[in-house]
Write an enzyme that holds these catalytic residues in place. Structure first.
Site, PDB file in Angstrom:
ATOM      1  N   HIS A 101      20.334  27.658  -9.075  1.00 19.72           N
ATOM      2  CA  HIS A 101      20.427  26.493  -8.182  1.00 19.72           C
ATOM      3  C   HIS A 101      21.539  25.515  -8.566  1.00 19.72           C
ATOM      4  CE1 HIS A 101      17.150  27.864  -5.896  1.00 19.72           C
ATOM      5  NE2 HIS A 101      16.148  27.282  -6.522  1.00 19.72           N
ATOM      6  N   HIS A 171      15.678  22.929  -0.384  1.00 27.00           N
ATOM      7  CA  HIS A 171      14.534  23.371  -1.182  1.00 27.00           C
ATOM      8  C   HIS A 171      13.284  22.550  -0.830  1.00 27.00           C
ATOM      9  CE1 HIS A 171      12.459  25.294  -4.459  1.00 27.00           C
ATOM     10  NE2 HIS A 171      13.577  25.828  -4.938  1.00 27.00           N
ATOM     11  N   GLU A 301      13.458  29.069   1.929  1.00 27.09           N
ATOM     12  CA  GLU A 301      14.834  28.692   1.652  1.00 27.09           C
ATOM     13  C   GLU A 301      15.797  29.670   2.307  1.00 27.09           C
ATOM     14  OE1 GLU A 301      15.030  28.086  -2.778  1.00 27.09           O
ATOM     15  OE2 GLU A 301      12.901  28.515  -2.537  1.00 27.09           O
TER      16      GLU A 301
END
Length: 308
Positions: A101, A171, A301
């Site tokens: 991420h 997210h 996501e």
């Protein structure tokens, strides 16, 4: 309608989006995060279906990427390195031996520039050359809007001054019951018959696996809790669902979720090829608007292929 609610001395801002039906969403420029999203339940009551904190400043502490824009590359990059144009680039290892991420301080920890554009809210951020190990500068704009069909829309654009990697997502952690006790009773549909094969560190191998009639199959809608505790190797590795679904994107909803308790029904539309379905397996009692325990929320996501 979009308005700025406040701006603090440290540059943190909060914006509100409201449609003709009275549905409200709030967004902060810290991580371009969605703070609240309040559709109406079957009794006409507004229900906040997003995990998180009561104030934008609450998101500045440690939390599992609550409702943030993720970048420069979402999901995992195996070995925290990649080759581009014959050169190897090394990234920060923040997920064991891997990069997750965006790294140590991804887009979720940046202060974006908010700008009201009529009914829309634009969030802008410039990621400098070699930020978190990624080459070239990247100008990103994420636009939020709330339409009168109660659709919450996210549009991403990015421009770069050279070759680089970029794969963005949001997210958001959902619980359509609004109480965040468990997500197991949510009925979920995912328009996919393939998931990315993974290793024991949840790193995709580049191969896809047919999931028809397996515990991963949501083509026929089922409750999240139906198979989540099955005696399955990869469910055990992930602690639940944490898999990249390759979407059968035929113009219809790629996924949906439904709460019997509130009657709230959510559909997901995207032009991305994939979606990570994550069942909140690493939520461990973090306190915010609610106390978010194990598998109390889920994420859908939309993304490019992870570890591509």
């Amino acid at each position: 309608m979009s308005v700025k609610l406040y701006s603090s001395k440290n540059g943190i801002e909060l914006y509100e989006l409201k449609n003709a039906n009275g549905m409200v969403a709030t967004v902060t420029n810290y991580g371009a995060r969605i703070v609240t999203l309040k559709p109406f339940d079957k009794n006409g009551n507004a229900v906040d279906v997003l995990a998180g904190f009561d104030t934008p400043e609450g998101f500045m502490g440690d939390n599992p990427y609550f409702n943030a824009v993720i970048g420069r590359v979402c999901n995992r990059i195996g070995g925290a390195k990649f080759d581009l144009n014959g050169k190897e680039y090394n990234l920060f290892k923040n997920d064991g031996n891997n990069h997750l991420h965006g790294g140590k301080e991804g887009f979720d920890r940046k202060i974006w520039k908010g700008e009201i554009d009529g009914e829309k809210l634009a969030m802008r951020y410039t990621s400098n050359d070699m930020e978190e190990g990624y080459p070239s500068a990247l100008d990103v704009c994420v636009t939020y809007s709330l339409d009168d069909e109660n659709g919450f829309n996210i549009e991403y654009t990015a421009f770069t001054d050279g070759d680089t990697l970029c794969s963005l997502t949001n997210h958001a952690y959902f619980n359509l019951d609004g109480d965040f006790v468990t997500n197991h009773n949510h009925e979920v549909y995912i328009n996919s018959h393939l998931v990315s094969d993974i290793d024991e560190e949840l790193i995709p191998s580049g191969k896809n696996v047919d999931i028809k009639d397996t515990v991963y199959d949501f083509k026929k809608p089922k409750k999240i809790g139906k198979d989540i505790a099955a005696d399955d190797k990869y469910l055990k590795i992930g602690g639940g669902y944490d898999f990249n679904y390759v979407l059968d994107n035929d113009g219809l909803a790629v996924a949906s979720a439904y709460s019997d308790k509130t009657g709230i029904f959510m559909e997901v539309f995207t032009d991305r090829p994939c979606m990570q379905f994550y069942s909140g397996n690493f939520l461990d009692g973090i306190k915010g608007k609610k106390t978010y325990g194990h598998q109390s929320a889920f994420c859908m996501e939309t993304q490019g292929y992870p570890n591509a």
